[in-house]
Scaffold this active site. Structure first.
Site, PDB file in Angstrom:
ATOM      1  N   HIS B  73      48.831  43.862  34.324  1.00  0.00           N
ATOM      2  CA  HIS B  73      48.478  43.460  32.965  1.00  0.00           C
ATOM      3  C   HIS B  73      48.960  44.447  31.913  1.00  0.00           C
ATOM      4  O   HIS B  73      48.966  44.136  30.735  1.00  0.00           O
ATOM      5  CB  HIS B  73      46.963  43.272  32.842  1.00  0.00           C
ATOM      6  CG  HIS B  73      46.468  42.085  33.597  1.00  0.00           C
ATOM      7  ND1 HIS B  73      46.186  40.886  32.991  1.00  0.00           N
ATOM      8  CD2 HIS B  73      46.239  41.897  34.924  1.00  0.00           C
ATOM      9  CE1 HIS B  73      45.788  40.016  33.911  1.00  0.00           C
ATOM     10  NE2 HIS B  73      45.815  40.593  35.097  1.00  0.00           N
ATOM     11  N   GLU B 203      42.391  32.834  33.566  1.00  0.00           N
ATOM     12  CA  GLU B 203      43.022  33.117  34.852  1.00  0.00           C
ATOM     13  C   GLU B 203      42.477  32.118  35.860  1.00  0.00           C
ATOM     14  O   GLU B 203      41.442  31.506  35.645  1.00  0.00           O
ATOM     15  CB  GLU B 203      42.700  34.543  35.300  1.00  0.00           C
ATOM     16  CG  GLU B 203      41.214  34.759  35.563  1.00  0.00           C
ATOM     17  CD  GLU B 203      40.946  35.438  36.891  1.00  0.00           C
ATOM     18  OE1 GLU B 203      41.807  35.308  37.783  1.00  0.00           O
ATOM     19  OE2 GLU B 203      39.893  36.051  37.037  1.00  0.00           O
ATOM     20  N   HIS B 414      47.945  32.777  35.670  1.00  0.00           N
ATOM     21  CA  HIS B 414      47.527  33.757  36.650  1.00  0.00           C
ATOM     22  C   HIS B 414      46.946  33.080  37.895  1.00  0.00           C
ATOM     23  O   HIS B 414      45.796  33.286  38.275  1.00  0.00           O
ATOM     24  CB  HIS B 414      46.482  34.698  36.015  1.00  0.00           C
ATOM     25  CG  HIS B 414      46.338  36.013  36.751  1.00  0.00           C
ATOM     26  ND1 HIS B 414      45.626  36.117  37.902  1.00  0.00           N
ATOM     27  CD2 HIS B 414      46.797  37.248  36.475  1.00  0.00           C
ATOM     28  CE1 HIS B 414      45.650  37.381  38.309  1.00  0.00           C
ATOM     29  NE2 HIS B 414      46.364  38.081  37.469  1.00  0.00           N
TER      30      HIS B 414
END
Lengths: 980, 605
Positions: B73, B203, B414
């Site tokens: 990230h 995500e 993600h």
């Protein structure tokens, strides 16, 4: 300018002080003395600006106003109110009026009109809200008056459409507290209820629509301000509490409010939904988006379950708590709360719980050695997976995993409540509760152990579950371990392996924490009692007997061996075949343990052994009743004595006391009652002896010895009365009166003795006065009991009471002397249940020969562990006394946190006392004992305890003192001189 | 139409190198700037040339937001800011700002010093990059510029992980980063208020998994460790330095404390000590228990866990050792493993996923003989356990977050495409909102319907209030007359008079007139009916004021009706109608009424 002039006028007026042309309101006051109101008036007039006025009002609010001048004060306040421009001052005035109307003995009805008038002119919303609050106070003060209520409600209706949320809030509150809870009579137009004008103004032209408080309040469920919405729900709940039956139509609205944006609304809505579910559990509601229907209680259960995963923890706590109160929910829904379908990569996966169960069922236990042991099996039908659990799905799974421990505790409590009402649910929630034993917060762990204990009658533990439970035995927290022992006392297990496992773990616990000895033994006692058949196959192994060989005799002092024996003997109690497996030394150990640990080892019927009398098992339940009968008989025999001077009375007393004492020793159930009566009788005996006729006729100097005896008797009687009063629980007022009566007798005796031995009148006067005061307070305290005391000492005294107060000390003494001797014997009525407070110090044992060494001048901490039984309010009464050999003593008050309450009427004191002393040449014993502190003002305090704390000074004549109870324990200590 | 565009440069239908571009209300924001663990070439970093072919990124991006310190990230941050070039603000939370450079430096060391790569960012670049960072606090609204504001929410996952709300006007986007909905031993659960964003970017690592309760996992873990230690065995737990390691440490530490255990626990040093230091500092970011008890004792000040020294591995007796790295591919954990592998009393617990090819992966698959370097074989006798401690939200957790935030659209990143597909269906089905899952470089456009704030003048409002009911009812729309002035980027609604005054214009009256001709006969009929009948007819349109003026004209509101006869055609009468534009409705109604004659329905009245 005019205003300024006016102000000046007032100023001057206030300086001149009370002009004759005092204006009207002051006259209305009918002031008898220059009261606070006048002062306030002057102050208010003096105030040149709002800030000053506010200061005066704030100052005024601190002083109290007597009831008769409240009305006047309110008038003055209102007068100023109309003149005042500043909002904050008016607001303060409004709040003051509310405060004043709470004054005791004041009827606020008289100021109601004036207060209502203020509404006509008030423009400020804040002040309006405060005024409504004042009305609420007035309304709650006058709950009976219907007319007042209706007037107040009318005001509330009128202001419901205010634009300021505070005003609407208060209106709703008012409606909730005062709204009519009877069924709306007004529908047929003749009810007492005034026709209520519809919530909003346009109704006026559209005709009067009659509505009851309920539908009106429910309109505000959709208010734009969340605070008003909350207030509306609360008002509705208030109405419900006051007995109004809420209509079911609100249910839908309430459910919508569950999704409100604001947490306080959601929290209140949860309560609302719950209330409705309790009111209409059986009615049917449709499920949206399908044709099915469910019971309302199930529907609401599902909705509240959903709230357990709410964003706000306040709501989550509320929801979890509420779930515990919904016992009518159907089992199908209930079980869903524990359901959480696991999947991994879209494959169905079994939960660890399920896996454990399966492993157990297949006979193999504990693997987990392989990776992917928990690999997902069958493929999940994607359309069937319901991710966002609709309904009750997994509510408790979420609740128990919550971040906030408040939620977790609430969830555990709810589980407990639900499990107690449903056995199948109890079975299901077991795994989850056992998991909670591993929580990070001790409080949660403890709570879940307690809960498991409560529901354990419904369940049987599987081996793997027991394994998890037992793992907690190694916890370093004593509370946890003891709670767990307590739990094991009540648990049912399924196999003999479980028993073995439990025994092993308990023994491990014993070696790790030797202080748990008693608790572990007790635990094993119950375990043995409960599972005799499971213990039976284990006996040879447990006692390590061998069919051919003699095995060495185990050490009798080994706590672990004793633990095993306790288990075996208790199992043998209901399994007669077991004794055949014992070897010789086991029998010997049995007799030893039966004597030394009789509370843990039950009487066994041993083949070929003579049974000691009194220990036999035949002495069953019947004996308690026979003992009871014996007690009654002894007491009734005593009651034949009318006068203590009767011949043979003393002998009878002597015998009876002896009998009772023995009875108390034999029958533990009746020990309290027997001891109590014996002590009482002993007091009477002492009195009789002290009053023996012959001696009193003699001249004082001749019977010094007798005097000394009598004085000692009086003193002992006094002490005994305190014991009687405070050491025993379960006394009724009657007995307390009797005890006080004995005490009076003892005091009278003391007085007479003082009069005989001392010369001079002065000291006597004060003593006499004190005595008379006590007689008076006795009369005051026991007015109800006086009829029973007619023939007694006090009865006779009271007959003479007018004479008593007038007469001289000398005469008084004479009167007392004769009444004491003439008065009859007061019979003792035994209350149903008398229990004697007792204390046992478990730790220190007093057996240690190793002195506790420490450097003199410094402190050493001594751990004390004691159990207290039948002690009321031990936090305040129980103290620890340390007595040093030199006669020095300390009294230590334990912290409230040191007391635990493991059962009803039982307390446990685990504390540390600090010892210190100057150096000694050799080790010496100190005595540690427990004291029960008492204060005779306690009786009076109980009555007054509601009132303010100001009256905390002990009531007149209050005596305070301590009674030692429980055996003292000796501790060897050795303060060494400090090394330089 | 206003729209929000979302383009993932990384993490679109993929795990790794999270980097998402969002343009909202004319602002461009980059969310996360991560690297991909699986690649060692250019694919390692996001493709910044998507933003601009050459030159710096500063003029194209308004800000960069980093959600947490994991390298997938934030790993590309120095590359982007220093090598590609970006000078704008970079936002991250305090703990992230503190820990991020440590990890970046470590990453750089491994790549440059160990693997010998060139053309990589330097230590100085990391430092320079960190200078551009603006720290964020939880729930603090930060104005990036006049219009763009961002706000961080707690996300669990790792220390300092945050979800961010990005807001321009009434349009908003929430980006979750990685988050965890179930609390663990050291961190709380993610939380967000009902902010109803236009898009929630979430995500979806565990899109198709519903996990068992963490308690079972913890209990299993503790039981295994406990049993081995009681047997006198040694336990090796390979971990990554940050995140799970701390959770496991706390778990063991409290267990040791509770159960009064004596066996030593070691933690291999290095990164960890520094990291633990930060865990101690950022107590406010941890869970309830740690937050509440840190005054008595900071949970991260371990009593039982000590620093590991290489020599300890040969000590006799039981012990527990945490060692890096987590996949057992190199370093200390591998060395210890080699020493202990031969004894069946010992145990190794793998707390996380292992990449194929690593020793960790091999032993998890049950391989009993391992080939080491220089042709030695190692026999694995010790027990191998696998425990999954992962701090991502599972499918249920994702749904729970959606329920909390109530977004209008959903966007998944993600995660793996196949798994996303499943979750996407579920979301669309359960919440009936749109759900997107763009691939890298693919742009998702969401049309928004932002409300445009308009200042209304108090006079106008009061006038309208006076006309209508006492309370504005939020549920019902109400029409009002006013003039909208758009001036200097602001909108105002004012009374027409004021508007005229402000603009310096004269007021013009606009009137419609029309003539209706009648023959005399018809007219007489009309006259006969006019006053009584027409008035009656108009009474139907009740509420209008009707005036009869002395000269024979009739006025309905502002409508004037006048009868005149023309000189040329005496036989005809002309009815003149005139109305102002405000009464257009009524006027046209009247004119048709008069033209067509009286509707039959009316005549019967």
């Amino acid at each position: 300018m005019a205003a300024h002039l006016k102000k000046r006028v007032y100023e001057e007026f206030s300086k001149v002080v009370q002009l004759p042309q005092e204006e009207a309101p002051a006259k209305k006051l009918r002031l008898t003395k220059p009261s606070k109101s006048a002062a306030l008036h002057i102050d208010l007039c003096k105030a040149s600006n709002p800030t000053d006025a506010l200061q005066y009002l704030l100052h005024f609010a601190r002083s109290s106003v007597e009831a008769e001048s409240v009305e006047g004060v309110v008038r003055i306040l209102l007068e100023h109110y109309y003149k005042e421009q500043d909002n904050s001052v008016r607001l303060k005035i409004a709040s003051l009026i509310g405060l004043l109307s709470k004054t005791q003995n004041f009827n606020p009805e008289s100021i109601l009109d004036d207060t209502l008038n203020t509404f006509n002119t008030e423009k400020s919303h804040q002040v309006l809200a405060q005024l409504l609050d004042t009305l609420l106070v007035i309304g709650t003060q006058l709950p009976e008056s219907l007319i007042v209520r209706h007037r107040l409600i009318e005001v509330a209706y009128k202001h419901l459409s205010d634009t300021y949320f505070g005003v609407r809030n208060k209106c709703l509150q008012l409606l909730g507290c005062l709204g009519n809870v009877d069924t709306p009579l007004n529908k047929d137009g003749q009810g007492l209820v005034p026709a209520v004008i519809g919530g909003s103004a346009p109704g006026v032209s559209g005709g009067v629509c009659v509505r009851d408080a309920q539908s009106l309040i429910s309109d505000y469920f959709a208010d734009q301000d969340p605070r008003v919405r909350t207030a509306a729900i609360k008002a509705m709940l208030q109405l419900h509490e006051r007995g109004l039956k809420i209509q079911q139509t609100i249910y839908d609205q309430a459910c919508q409010l569950l999704c409100d944006d604001y947490e306080q609304v959601r929290s209140a809505a949860v309560q609302m939904v719950w209330v409705l579910s309790q009111l209409y559990p059986e009615s049917i509601v449709p499920i949206p988006s399908s044709n099915e229907q469910v019971r309302l209680v199930d529907d609401s259960f599902g909705k509240i379950s959903h709230m357990v995963s709410d964003g706000s923890w306040v709501v989550r706590v509320q929801a979890a708590k509420t779930l515990g109160n919904m016992l009518q929910v159907s089992p199908h829904f209930l079980e869903q709360t524990l359901d959480k379908k696991l999947m991994s990569d879209l494959r169905r996966k079994r939960t660890a719980h399920e896996r454990a169960k399966e492993l157990y069922a297949s006979g193999e236990f504990s693997s987990g050695r392989k990776w992917a042991d928990d690999a997902p099996k069958e493929k999940v039908d994607t359309s069937a997976v319901n991710l966002i659990a609709s309904g009750a799905c997994g509510a408790f799974v979420h609740g128990l995993e919550d971040e906030m421990y408040e939620v977790r505790i609430a969830a555990v409590d709810a589980l407990s409540a639900l499990a107690q009402s449903s056995a199948s649910f109890a079975e299901k929630c077991l795994d989850f509760l056992v998991d909670m034993f591993n929580d990070e917060i001790e409080e949660v762990r403890l709570q879940s152990i307690h809960v498991l204990r409560q529901i354990s009658t419904n369940i049987t533990l599987r081996e793997d579950q027991l394994d998890t439970v037992l793992a907690v035995l190694e916890d370093s927290s004593r509370d946890i371990r003891e709670a767990l022992h307590e739990l094991l006392c009540f648990t049912n297990v399924s196999t003999k392996e479980c028993i073995q496992l439990a025994l092993l773990e308990l023994l491990k616990n014993l070696t790790k924490y030797p202080t748990d000895r008693n608790s572990v033994w007790k635990c094993l006692k119950f375990l043995g009692c409960r599972h005799p058949t499971l213990v039976l196959p284990l006996v040879p192994e447990l006692l390590s007997t061998h069919p051919y060989f003699h095995t060495p005799e185990p050490d009798m002092d080994d706590p672990a061996y004793i633990a095993v024996l306790v288990l075996v003997f208790n199992a043998a109690q209901s399994c007669p075949t077991m004794t055949a497996l014992f070897s010789d030394h086991t029998f010997r150990h049995y007799t030893y343990l039966r004597d030394s640990l009789s509370h843990l080892v039950p009487p066994l019927r041993l083949p070929g052994r003579t049974q000691a009398p009194g220990v036999s098992g035949i002495e069953g339940s019947g004996s308690v009743e026979s003992a009871q009968l014996f007690l009654q008989q002894s007491l009734s025999r005593i009651s034949t004595i009318h006068n203590l001077q009767d011949p043979g009375a003393q002998d009878l007393l002597n015998f009876t006391i002896r009998d009772l004492q023995r009875l108390g020793e034999l029958q533990t159930e009746l020990a309290g009652a027997a001891d109590f009566s014996a002590t009482y009788l002993r007091c009477q005996l002492l009195l009789t002896k002290a009053l023996q006729e012959k001696l009193w006729t003699m001249a004082v100097p001749l019977c010094l010895k007798h005097n000394a005896m009598a004085t000692a008797a009086a003193k002992q009687m006094l002490e005994e009365t305190y014991k009687l009063e405070f050491l025993y629980s379960g006394l009724e007022n009657r007995q307390v009166a009797t005890i006080h009566h004995v005490r009076l007798q003892a005091k009278a005796l003391q007085l007479v003795l003082t009069a005989r031995t001392r010369r001079g009148v002065e000291p006597l006067i004060s003593v006499c006065e004190k005595f008379l005061q006590e007689v008076e307070s006795f009369q005051r305290l026991f007015v109800v009991e006086l009829p029973h005391l007619q023939e007694s000492f006090v009865g006779k005294l009271l007959d003479l009471s007018p004479k008593l107060s007038a007469c001289k000390p000398g005469e008084l003494v004479k009167i007392l002397q004769t009444t004491l001797r003439q008065s009859g014997f007061l019979n003792l009525q035994l209350p149903k249940q008398v229990q004697r407070a007792s204390a046992t110090i478990i730790e220190p044992t007093g057996e240690s020969d190793n002195p506790l060494r420490f450097t003199s001048g410094l402190v050493v901490a001594l751990d004390i562990d004691a159990t207290l039984e039948h002690v009321q309010d031990p936090h305040n009464t129980v103290k620890v006394q340390v007595l040093y050999p030199d006669g020095q003593y300390h009294v230590i008050q334990p912290k409230p946190g040191d007391f635990r309450s493991p059962g009803p009427h039982r307390h446990r004191l685990i504390t540390q006392v600090y010892l210190s002393h100057s150096a000694w040449t050799e080790a010496c014993q100190i005595e540690v004992r427990l004291l029960l502190a008492y204060s005779s003002s306690r009786l009076c305090k109980a009555v007054w305890s509601d009132s303010s704390t100001e009256g905390l000074q002990p009531a007149e004549g209050a005596t305070e003192g301590t009674i030692p109870f429980g055996k003292p324990v000796k501790v060897f200590i050795m303060p060494k001189p400090a090394r330089r | 139409m206003p729209e929000i565009k979302v383009t993932p440069l990384g993490a679109g239908q993929d795990v790794g190198r999270s980097c998402i571009l969002v343009s909202i209300g004319g602002k461009n924001i980059m969310l996360d700037c991560g690297m991909h663990m699986g690649f060692n070439d250019d694919r390692r970093f996001p493709d910044f040339s998507y933003i601009t072919q050459q030159g710096r990124l500063t003029e194209f991006l308004d800000c960069v937001i980093i959600s947490h310190f994991h390298l997938d990230h934030c790993g590309a941050l120095p590359y982007m800011s220093e090598m590609v070039g970006y000078d704008g603000p970079i936002y991250m939370t305090h703990p992230t700002k503190a820990i991020c450079p440590i990890l970046l430096e470590d990453f750089r060391k491994i790549t440059v010093d160990k693997k010998g790569e060139t053309n990589f960012f330097t230590s100085q670049m990391i430092k320079d990059c960190m200078k551009k960072v603006v720290p964020l606090n939880l729930h603090q609204t930060v104005q990036v510029d006049d219009e763009l504001e961002i706000k961080a929410y707690y996300a669990g996952h790792v220390l300092g992980a945050a979800m961010v709300q990005i807001k321009v006007g009434s349009e908003s986007v929430v980006y979750t980063g990685d988050y965890n909905m179930t609390p663990d031993r050291h961190l709380g659960a993610a939380w967000i208020d009902k902010c109803r964003p236009d898009i929630l970017i979430s995500e979806s690592t565990y899109a198709t998994t519903i996990r068992d309760s963490k308690r079972c996992r913890e209990r299993d873990f503790l039981k295994k460790v406990h049993e081995t230690v009681e047997r006198g065995g040694k336990v090796l737990i390979p971990v990554f330095a940050l995140g799970r390691a701390q959770e496991l440490c706390i778990l063991l530490e409290t267990f040791w404390e509770r159960m009064n255990m004596k066996a030593p626990i070691y933690f291999s040093t290095g990164l960890t000590e520094k990291a633990n230091h930060y865990y101690k500092l950022f107590i406010t970011w941890t869970n309830q228990k740690i937050r509440k008890t840190f005054v008595q004792r900071n949970m991260f000040e371990f009593k039982h866990i000590k620093a590991f020294d290489r020599s300890y591995a040969d000590n006799p007796g039981p012990m527990v050792v945490f060692a890096t790295p987590g996949m057992l591919h190199a370093g200390q954990s591998l060395q210890i493993f080699k020493k202990w592998a031969g004894n069946e009393k010992n145990m190794i617990i793998m707390p996380g996923y292992c990449v194929q090819g690593t020793i960790g992966h091999k032993i998890l698959n049950g391989q009993k003989k391992l080939e080491m370097e220089n042709r030695q074989t190692l026999e694995v006798k010790l027990q191998v356990e696998y425990m999954s401690f992962s701090a991502h939200a599972d499918a249920k957790g994702i749904m729970q977050l959606i329920r909390m935030a109530e977004p209008r659209n959903m966007l998944l990143v993600h995660g793996e495409a196949k798994k996303m597909e499943f979750l996407k269906d579920k979301i669309e089905q359960e919440f009936t909102i749109n759900c997107f899952m763009p691939a890298n470089g693919e742009t998702t456009t969401v049309i928004t319907n932002p409300s445009v704030p308009v200042d209304i003048s108090l006079n106008l409002l009061k006038r309208e209030m006076a006309l209508g009911g006492p309370l504005p009812d939020p549920k019902k729309p109400r029409t009002m007359h006013g003039t909208l002035i758009m001036k200097d980027n602001s909108l105002r609604l004012v009374t027409p008079e004021q508007a005229l005054k402000e603009l310096g214009l004269n007021e013009h009256q606009l009137r419609f007139t029309c003539r209706v001709q009648y023959r005399k006969t018809e007219f007489t009929i009309f006259i006969v009916f006019s006053s009584s009948y027409l008035v009656k007819a108009w009474a139907v349109l009740k509420g209008y004021t009707i005036q009869h003026l002395p000269d024979g004209t009739v006025m309905v509101e502002s409508i004037v009706i006048k009868v005149s006869s023309s000189a040329e055609e005496p036989n005809t009468k002309v009815l003149l109608l005139s109305w102002s534009y405000q009464d257009e409705d009524l006027g046209s109604f009247l004119s048709t009424l008069l033209k067509k004659g009286l509707p039959s329905g009316l005549s019967s009245m």
